[in-house]
Design an enzyme around this catalytic site. Structure first.
Site, PDB file in Angstrom:
ATOM      1  CE  LYS A  41     -16.947 -35.528  -9.040  1.00  0.00           C
ATOM      2  NZ  LYS A  41     -16.094 -36.027  -7.945  1.00  0.00           N
ATOM      3  NE  ARG A 139     -12.071 -38.318  -1.934  1.00  0.00           N
ATOM      4  CZ  ARG A 139     -12.420 -38.143  -3.202  1.00  0.00           C
ATOM      5  NH1 ARG A 139     -12.077 -37.036  -3.843  1.00  0.00           N
ATOM      6  NH2 ARG A 139     -13.114 -39.059  -3.840  1.00  0.00           N
ATOM      7  CG  HIS A 168     -12.505 -42.513  -5.511  1.00  0.00           C
ATOM      8  ND1 HIS A 168     -13.270 -42.561  -6.650  1.00  0.00           N
ATOM      9  CD2 HIS A 168     -11.567 -41.566  -5.733  1.00  0.00           C
ATOM     10  CE1 HIS A 168     -12.812 -41.668  -7.518  1.00  0.00           C
ATOM     11  NE2 HIS A 168     -11.783 -41.061  -6.997  1.00  0.00           N
ATOM     12  NE  ARG A 221     -17.134 -44.171  -7.838  1.00  0.00           N
ATOM     13  CZ  ARG A 221     -16.452 -45.162  -7.258  1.00  0.00           C
ATOM     14  NH1 ARG A 221     -17.059 -46.304  -6.945  1.00  0.00           N
ATOM     15  NH2 ARG A 221     -15.171 -45.018  -6.996  1.00  0.00           N
ATOM     16  CE1 TYR A 267      -7.251  -2.120 -16.812  1.00  0.00           C
ATOM     17  CE2 TYR A 267      -7.904  -4.323 -17.514  1.00  0.00           C
ATOM     18  CZ  TYR A 267      -8.239  -3.055 -17.084  1.00  0.00           C
ATOM     19  OH  TYR A 267      -9.563  -2.709 -16.918  1.00  0.00           O
ATOM     20  CB  CYS A 313      -9.622  -7.549 -19.837  1.00  0.00           C
ATOM     21  SG  CYS A 313      -8.322  -6.630 -20.694  1.00  0.00           S
ATOM     22  CG  ASP A 315     -15.947  -8.063 -18.644  1.00  0.00           C
ATOM     23  OD1 ASP A 315     -16.432  -8.980 -17.972  1.00  0.00           O
ATOM     24  OD2 ASP A 315     -15.758  -6.911 -18.192  1.00  0.00           O
TER      25      ASP A 315
END
Length: 372
Positions: A41, A139, A168, A221, A267, A313, A315
């Protein structure tokens, strides 16, 4: 336009042999008749679902698990016959597609099955379902024998097959076992109440599969440790075999400059040089998932640690180099270089989170490159 190569040097390198090693070692650890369900997933926890699935199946996994209908359909487009289980809730409107494409659904509601009833006779192929038991996770799932029997009875219709039942664990990765044992007892009680046991009973998540041998049932799992990551520090200290991390993140220096005492970086001018310092810039940032909370985290360059300086930053990131270096020098943000390694757990600790979040938060702007 022709397909372009990746021009930015930033990339995630996925070691498929590590994936296969983690599956192969689990196969040896389990009883021979227990299925391995590879959990892929969230784009295989950020590693790339199709390539990971193919590697896992080649190494011994026999089933796949995802979270959403869209994930299941994407996998089915590339992998034709392997059983795929959707672990989460799905709308009834998806059921005809699930039946057609051999996708197994999680079911836990009589109301859902009542809506399914008029659709099922039209299915070209049987719809396989696994009933979810909420043994304490809180859940989704049935919580009592009465609820389970009602769902089981409602599922007895044409073209619907109750193929499995599962739960689970909430605390399988903890040293304390009281709540885990309570969940296990609840699950066993509910399974025993069924008039006929489905083909697949499964409860073990990654942690339970690795450190709780008595809950293997018919399948396990295998999620986070498929990728070479321990579910928790406790499990990491009690592993039956060494895990092989599959994900590394690397880039290159694109600029190097010398700063002098009092000059600043980034910055807010939050970092100020205290003397003559070499600063390198690397082309990666928070738009790639390298969050601003990783300020002061270190990277590896020429096998040496170099701290991030100034604010991360969108990028770009600046690092304080241990010495003058040249543009193009390889920089490792996650992974090994020389005799040192920066792990995802190190990032998780820096961000005060769990290791699961780290590969998932690294965005698709970073290309995944595979070593087979």
């Amino acid at each position: 336009m022709e397909e372009l190569q990746n021009f930015r040097p930033t990339k995630a390198v996925i070691d498929l042999k590590a994936i296969q090693s983690n599956i192969s070692n689990l196969r040896k650890h389990l009883h021979s008749d227990v299925h391995i369900m590879a959990v892929i997933k969230a784009n295989a926890y950020g590693h790339g679902d199709i390539r990971v699935a193919e590697a896992a199946l080649e190494a011994g996994a026999t089933m796949l698990a995802v979270a959403t209908p869209e994930e299941a359909l994407h996998v089915r487009c590339h992998i034709a016959d392997t059983p795929i289980l959707i672990l989460g809730a799905v709308p009834v409107s998806f059921a005809p597609y699930a039946a057609k494409y051999g996708i197994t659904l999680t079911v836990f509601s009589t109301e859902w099955l009542e809506q399914l009833a008029p659709l099922a006779p039209q299915f070209e192929k049987p719809l396989r379902i696994h009933v979810k038991v909420d043994s304490g996770m809180g859940r989704i799932g049935v919580r009592t024998v009465e609820e389970l029997r009602a769902v089981y009875d409602a599922a007895q219709m044409e073209h619907v097959v109750v193929d499995g039942i599962f739960t689970h664990f909430a605390t399988a990765d903890d040293e304390e076992t009281t709540f885990y044992e309570q969940q296990l007892a609840t699950f066993k009680k509910l399974v025993a109440s069924l008039p006929t046991k489905p083909r697949l009973v499964h409860a073990a998540n990654t942690a339970a599969a690795l450190v709780k041998e008595h809950v293997q049932f018919d399948a396990v799992r295998f999620g986070i440790s498929l990728y070479g990551l321990a579910p928790s520090p406790y499990v990491g200290e009690h592993l039956p075999y060494a895990l092989q991390p599959a994900f590394s993140l690397e880039t290159e220096l694109v600029h190097v400059k010398e700063l002098h005492n009092g000059e600043t970086v980034g910055y807010g001018a939050t970092y100020e040089a205290t003397g003559d310092e070499w600063i390198g810039t690397i082309p990666v940032g928070y738009a790639d998932g390298v969050l601003r909370g990783l300020a002061n985290q270190e990277v590896l360059v020429q096998g040496m640690r170099a701290p991030i300086v100034g604010r991360i930053c969108m990028d770009q990131i600046m690092i304080k180099l241990p010495k003058k270096m040249t543009v193009g020098e390889r920089v490792v943000l996650i992974g090994k270089q020389g005799n040192d390694e920066i792990t995802m757990q190190e990032w998780a600790s820096r961000l005060n989170t769990i290791v699961y979040e780290i590969p998932c938060m690294l965005t698709t702007r970073i290309p995944r490159v595979y070593n087979a």
